[in-house]
Scaffold this motif. Structure first.
Motif: not given
Length: 391
Positions: A224-229, A254-258
Motif C-alpha cells: 500500500v503506497g501513498y502519493r503526495i504533492s 499502515p502504508i509501505d511507501y511514500l
C-alpha cells in the motif's frame, strides 16, 4: 549484468515483499480506456511493451466511483464488472518479476459535469479550482464522505482479487484526497475540516479502510503506497510546514511507501524562494527511515537515477523517459547504455504502443517528449490522425 548502479539492487519492504530493483514507472495517464472505464486492448498492448524491466510499475489512476471520474479515457475500478479487464491488466504488467501497483483516486472538483455526464462534481467545500473553466463543486455530505471511504476499500478489494501486488492512494495533484487536506478547497467547520488534524482525517480514514480490505483479502505481502504533492501555490493553500507534519503522521500509518509527486526530483519550495534545500531531502529527514520514498521528476539517464539513490532515497521513478524507452532497465543491466533512446520519432509510435488518444493527452499536458524532429512530428500527426488538439 551491469552491477555498478545501486538502483539495480533489490529492495525488501518491511512486510517482506522484495522488488527486484529500485526503478519505478510512475502513474502516467494514457487516456485509452473504453468509454465506460473498462480496460482496452490498446492499454494492454502498451503495458505489454513497457513492463518487465522496472521493479514496480504503477498504473495510470483508476476512479473508485462513477462520480470520481476525472477525464475521458480513464480506467475504472468502481464496479465488479470491470474485473475481467483488471485481471488481464495485472497479468500483463507482472512480467519478468515486475510488481504491478494499481493507483486509485477520486477526482473531486478536478472533474466537470461534461465528464460526469451531467452530474455536478463534488469536493470538501463548494470552492472552484483556480484554473480556466473550473466548475464550482457541490460540498460532500457526511454520508457521502463515508461512502467514498468505503469505495476506496472496495477498490482495494478488487485490486487484490484481480492479482495486483499493491495499490497506491493518489493523495496528490490536487485530486479529492488532497482537496480535503488543502485549506483552499476545504473550508469545512466539522470534523473533516478546519484544523490541520481535521484536514488529515479523510486520508487517514481511507488508509484505515484500505488496510481492512488488505487484512481480509490479501496476504501479508500486499503493498500500500501513498502519493503526495508537497505544496500548492493557491492562497490559502498547502504549505510545506503542514505537509511535513502530515508526512510525520503518514510515516506511522499502515502504508509501505511514500511517493513524492514533483516535476523535478530536486525541486525546492515554490513558496519560499529563500529556501534552497530540496524538498525531497526535507521529507527524507522527516520520515527518518520509517518508510521508503519514491522520488520522481525529470529522471532520464542512469546517472540521474543513481543520484537519487546515492542521496538515500529508496526508489527513482522514470516517467516520460519510460515512454520513449521501454527497455531502459534491460539496457542498463546489459551494459548497453549507449543504445538507450532519449528522443522519440513519430515513426515509433505504434511500436511503443502509443495510440492517438494517449498522444492527444500528452499534447494537452504540454509534455516534452523530446521529439527527434518537431516539424516531422507535426507533419506526421496532421497526416496520420488529423492533427492533435488539447483536451
Amino acid at each position: 549484468m551491469a552491477t555498478k548502479y545501486n538502483f539495480l539492487k533489490p529492495y525488501t519492504f518491511k512486510n517482506g515483499t522484495t522488488v527486484k530493483n529500485r526503478i519505478v514507472i510512475p502513474p502516467m495517464t494514457e487516456a485509452a480506456a473504453l468509454e465506460n472505464g473498462a480496460v482496452s486492448q490498446d492499454e494492454l498492448k502498451y503495458f505489454d511493451i513497457h513492463t518487465g524491466g522496472a521493479g514496480m510499475f504503477i498504473t495510470p489512476v483508476l476512479n473508485v466511483s462513477n462520480d470520481g471520474k476525472g477525464f475521458e479515457g480513464e480506467p475504472s475500478v468502481a464496479n465488479d464488472k470491470f474485473m475481467p479487464g483488471l485481471i488481464k491488466l495485472a497479468h500483463t504488467m507482472k512480467q519478468n518479476g515486475t510488481k504491478a501497483i494499481m493507483q486509485i483516486f477520486d477526482a473531486g472538483r478536478m472533474s466537470n459535469s461534461k465528464i460526469l455526464r451531467g452530474t455536478q462534481p463534488v469536493s470538501a467545500s463548494p470552492v472552484a479550482a483556480l484554473r480556466p473553466n473550473a466548475e464550482t463543486p457541490r460540498e460532500l455530505t457526511e454520508d457521502e464522505i463515508e461512502q467514498i471511504i468505503e469505495d476506496f476499500g472496495q477498490a482495494t478489494r478488487r485490486a487484490i482479487q484481480a492479482g495486483f501486488d499493491g495499490i497506491e492512494l493518489h493523495g496528490a495533484n490536487t485530486y479529492l484526497m488532497q482537496q480535503f487536506f488543502s485549506p483552499h478547497s476545504n473550508r469545512r467547520n466539522d470534523k473533516w475540516g478546519g484544523s490541520l488534524e481535521n484536514r488529515m482525517r479523510f486520508a487517514l480514514e481511507i488508509i484505515k479502510r484500505v488496510q481492512k480490505s488488505v487484512d481480509e483479502y490479501a496476504d501479508d505481502k500486499f503493498i500500500v503506497g501513498y502519493r503526495i504533492s508537497p505544496e500548492e501555490i493557491e492562497e490559502p493553500g498547502i504549505r510545506l510546514d503542514d505537509t511535513l507534519k502530515f508526512i510525520d503522521v503518514l510515516a506511522d500509518q499502515p502504508i509501505d511507501y511514500l511517493h513524492i509527486s514533483m516535476g523535478y526530483a530536486w525541486r525546492t519550495s515554490l513558496n519560499d524562494k529563500s529556501d534552497d534545500e530540496p524538498i525531497i531531502l526535507k521529507i527524507k529527514q522527516t520520515v527518518n527511515n520509517r518508510l521508503p520514498l519514491i522520488s520522481v521528476g525529470s529522471i532520464e539517464k542512469p546517472a540521474d537515477a543513481e543520484k537519487v539513490i546515492d542521496a538515500g532515497i529508496d526508489f527513482a521513478a522514470i516517467g516520460r523517459e519510460s515512454i520513449r524507452e521501454p527497455n531502459w532497465v534491460q539496457k542498463v543491466e546489459l551494459g548497453q547504455e549507449d543504445s538507450i533512446h532519449y528522443q522519440l520519432s513519430p515513426t515509433e509510435l505504434d511500436s511503443l504502443g502509443i495510440n492517438s488518444a494517449f498522444l492527444d493527452f500528452l499534447n494537452s499536458m504540454n509534455a516534452d517528449l523530446h521529439w527527434v524532429d518537431k516539424k516531422e512530428a507535426k507533419d506526421n500527426f496532421d497526416k496520420e490522425i488529423g492533427g492533435v488538439e488539447g483536451n
